[in-house]
Scaffold this active site. Structure first.
Site, PDB file in Angstrom:
ATOM      1  CG  HIS A  45      -2.274   0.586   0.947  1.00  0.00           C
ATOM      2  ND1 HIS A  45      -2.475   1.657   0.102  1.00  0.00           N
ATOM      3  CD2 HIS A  45      -3.504   0.251   1.414  1.00  0.00           C
ATOM      4  CE1 HIS A  45      -3.757   1.961   0.062  1.00  0.00           C
ATOM      5  NE2 HIS A  45      -4.402   1.130   0.833  1.00  0.00           N
ATOM      6  CB  ALA A  46       4.296   2.018   1.181  1.00  0.00           C
TER       7      ALA A  46
END
Length: 205
Positions: free
Chosen positions: A191-192
């Site tokens: 998700h980063a």
């Protein structure tokens, strides 16, 4: 300059189901306390610009724990083209090899700031190991439910932060409820590196 047109996909998607972004999350404090994960420290060099993560993107790294991985995953089923020969894994690998340059997440990995005096940055990874990033799921044909269970097992494992944060797992044969056989791809991206909207754009590319 003209806009690059996407190449034809090796197969047509017929079914797709996305999972949530994990049941678990990882903090910098947890990283140091548990000593289970490390960043790669890559000093800034000419020709290798560093792109610092925003506070929001970095938070997905800081909040992650082994119990709460912070990656996004999806399982898509694909109808194989009529007359296609060879393994679907080979076709997917060949297709992605030609398109790595179109999305920075494919070729960037994390770098830790000196003394951790700032958020991590993305730096270009000089050697992309496609055998690591694109794996084949061995074994006999699986039902859709069995494939989903395998994806759930994979989704519960943390990603290797020393590598670009994306992985594809290819299912050669999945038996659908109507008895027909298709192929499948389980993909996961941290998700980063990617949010849900960006993931949709990436899939369509």
């Amino acid at each position: 300059p003209g806009t690059a047109q996407p190449a034809a996909h090796p197969a047509r998607a017929v079914i797709g189901c996305a999972s949530q972004s994990g049941l678990t999350r990882l903090s910098g404090a947890c990283i140091r306390a548990q000593n289970t994960l490390t960043f790669t420290h890559v000093p800034a060099q000419p020709g290798n610009p560093m792109n610092t993560l925003s506070g929001l993107d970095a938070s997905f790294l800081y909040l992650e724990t082994p119990q709460t991985p912070m990656h996004i995953g999806s399982l898509c089923l694909y109808e194989r083209p009529a007359g296609q020969k060879g393994r679907f894994h080979t076709a997917i690998k060949k297709h992605l090899t030609k398109r790595l340059h179109l999305a920075p997440l494919f070729t960037q990995k994390l770098a830790l700031m000196p003394l951790e005096l700032g958020h991590p940055s993305w730096v270009t990874c000089p050697d992309i190991d496609l055998d690591f990033h694109i794996k084949s799921i061995p074994g006999k044909a699986l039902t859709v439910r069995e494939a989903q269970a395998k994806c759930a097992e994979l989704h519960g494992q943390l990603m290797d932060r020393s590598q670009p944060l994306w992985e594809f797992y290819v299912f050669e044969r999945i038996k659908r409820p109507d008895g027909s056989i298709c192929a499948g791809v389980y993909s996961r991206v941290h998700h980063a590196a990617l949010d849900g909207k960006g993931g949709t754009v990436l899939t369509q590319a």
